[in-house]
Design an enzyme around this catalytic site. Structure first.
Site, short mmCIF file in Angstrom:
data_model
loop_
_atom_site.label_atom_id
_atom_site.label_comp_id
_atom_site.label_asym_id
_atom_site.label_seq_id
_atom_site.Cartn_x
_atom_site.Cartn_y
_atom_site.Cartn_z
N ASP A 110 69.99 13.84 -4.91
CA ASP A 110 71.40 14.15 -4.58
C ASP A 110 71.67 15.54 -3.96
OD1 ASP A 110 72.09 11.53 -5.82
OD2 ASP A 110 72.24 12.41 -7.74
N GLN A 147 65.69 10.07 -3.46
CA GLN A 147 65.23 10.68 -4.57
C GLN A 147 64.91 12.13 -4.20
OE1 GLN A 147 63.92 7.17 -4.29
NE2 GLN A 147 66.12 7.07 -4.87
#
Ligand code: GDP
Ligand code: IMO
Ligand code: MG
Length: 426
Positions: A13, A230
């Protein structure tokens, strides 16, 4: 030509989707090489917002080829929903999306197994997105998996039933009732029916031998950007095991997940959030449990893009960053979400760890009971909107220089807002 690579250097993120979208015009091809719909990559432009799960973030440019490589894994139902969502918004996805025949399928029972294993872990749960990632990669390595290319073979149904039966036998050995299992609001049977129908519809997307395809494009002088999902600290080998995902999220995943040789790797863009976040369980040395952590969470809108789960927040972690830089051979850091700290009076950076009174500037095998040594810096206290690199406020420039000095890598781009245009180029 070389394959440039874009990777998250933290726990995911970091803003990878946005940056891929910004860099995509410079490339002919964007390719995902690992992970599956556990990813949620957000792209914003012209007042519109999209969250991609499996589709590469170059899909908004009609002239780019987007490839889902052999190292990624696909849930047909989730992928088809993603495709339909984009089509509704006017993007002709099938024209420029290609999927490797060797990409493994996430079966409905993989998702059931994910739920079973996670429930069995109790308080040690990983905080998985429950998209079947772990069980699918497990079956791939165990040589039991089913690939996209297998789905058109005459014995597909037979293979599917065999592996499903094996999964249900495992489920049967746990205290778990498959009949009351609900997946995305559907009973297992309903989900499975939709899954099968989606697999059929996906025949509209072109399956390719992506390793040949990609190497041929490189021969022809085409440029390729590999899009990581990821983050490096969730890597199966180098992350905080077992609180990791089940793929190599680091640079090695590009070679095995696309079929390109290490000598083909060009620039390595490391995406770094100006602070740290983590969703799910596992060690997080700089985590803040106070008002400052809350402020990062609220101002950074740190809630999972798909699940809405709260992201834990903390200061930037230099030992962890240096580790990710080392493993990946990062050539450029792209700093994101700097704007989130625009109104912070003080900003801190963790420069080293302390464990049992001993100083570590690396990540010890056991990442528990770690205290952090923090360097304090004055905040910049102003808006970064519309600024050029040479106009940055002095305290922000100091923050950038400190990151460069401590990590040994140049910051070559800064993101100061979620929109495609909110970029400060160096
Ligand atoms: P990814 O998984 O690495 O692509 O990141 P996510 O999309 O899951 O999370 C990043 C979030 O931050 C998204 O909501 C983005 O729209 C947003 N974002 C990306 N870059 C910036 C930035 O520079 N500033 C701010 N304020 N938000 C950003
Ligand atoms: P993007 O690509 C943040 C985390 C989960 C969990 C662990 C294992 O959007 O950055 P899994 O579903 O793989 O079994 O979950 O990894 N995780 C992510 N965290 N961003 C992601 O993807 C993530 N994908 C998985 O929260 O802790
Ligand atoms: Mg995300």
């Amino acid at each position: 030509m070389k394959v440039d690579v874009l990777l998250g250097l933290q726990w995911g993120d970091e803003g990878k989707g946005k940056i891929v979208d910004v860099l995509a015009p410079k490339y002919d091809v964007i390719a995902r090489f690992q992970g599956g719909p556990n990813a949620g990559h957000t792209i914003e432009f012209e007042g519109r917002k999209f969250i991609l799960r499996t589709i590469p973030s170059g899909i908004f440019y009609g002239d780019k080829i987007n490839i889902i490589g052999n190292g990624a894994i696909v849930d047909p139902r989730i992928l088809l929903m993603e495709i339909k969502g984009l089509q509704k918004e006017g993007f002709q996805v099938f024209n420029n999306l290609k999927i490797s025949r060797k990409t493994h399928l996430i079966l409905p029972t993989h998702r059931m197994l994910d739920a079973v294993y996670e429930a069995a872990k109790g308080k040690n749960k990983i905080g998985s997105t429950l998209k079947g990632i772990g069980p699918t990669y497990t079956d791939k390595v165990a040589r039991l998996g089913i690939r996209i290319g297998d789905a058109i073979q005459p014995n597909f149904k037979e293979k599917y039933e065999k592996i499903k039966a094996a999964h249900l036998r495992i489920v049967g050995s746990y205290d778990f009732d498959p009949d009351s299992f609900i997946l995305d609001g559907l009973s297992f049977d309903e989900y499975e029916r939709e899954w099968m129908a989606s697999l059929e519809s996906l025949k509209g997307a072109e399956s390719i031998d992506s390793e040949y395809y990609i190497n041929n494009l490189l021969q022809q002088g085409k440029s390729i950007l590999a899009e990581g999902a990821q983050g490096s600290l969730l890597d199966i080998d180098f992350g905080s095991y077992p609180f990791v995902t089940s793929s190599n999220t680091t640079i090695a995943g590009v070679c095995s997940g696309l079929g390109v040789a290490p000598s083909r790797i060009g620039r390595v863009f490391g995406i770094v959030k100006a602070y740290c976040t983590r969703v799910g369980s596992g060690p997080f040395p700089t985590e803040l449990f106070d008002e400052t952590g809350k402020k990062l969470q609220i101002q950074g809108n740190e809630f999972g893009s798909v699940t809405g789960r709260v992201r834990r927040c903390g200061w930037l972690d230099i030992p962890a960053l240096k580790y990710a830089v080392m493993i990946n051979g990062v050539t450029d850091i792209i700093l994101t979400k700097a704007d989130v700290m625009n109104n912070f009076k003080e900003i801190r950076i963790c420069t080293q760890y302390v464990k049992n009174g001993k100083i570590f500037d690396y990540i010890p095998f056991e990442v528990n009971d770690i205290e952090t040594e923090l360097q304090s810096m004055e905040g910049w206290n102003c808006d970064l909107e519309g600024l050029k690199f040479d106009q940055l406020p002095i305290n922000f420039a100091n923050y950038i220089h400190t990151i460069e000095k401590l990590s040994g890598v140049k910051v070559s781009m800064i993101s100061a807002g979620p929109d495609r245009n909110q970029i400060i180029w160096r």
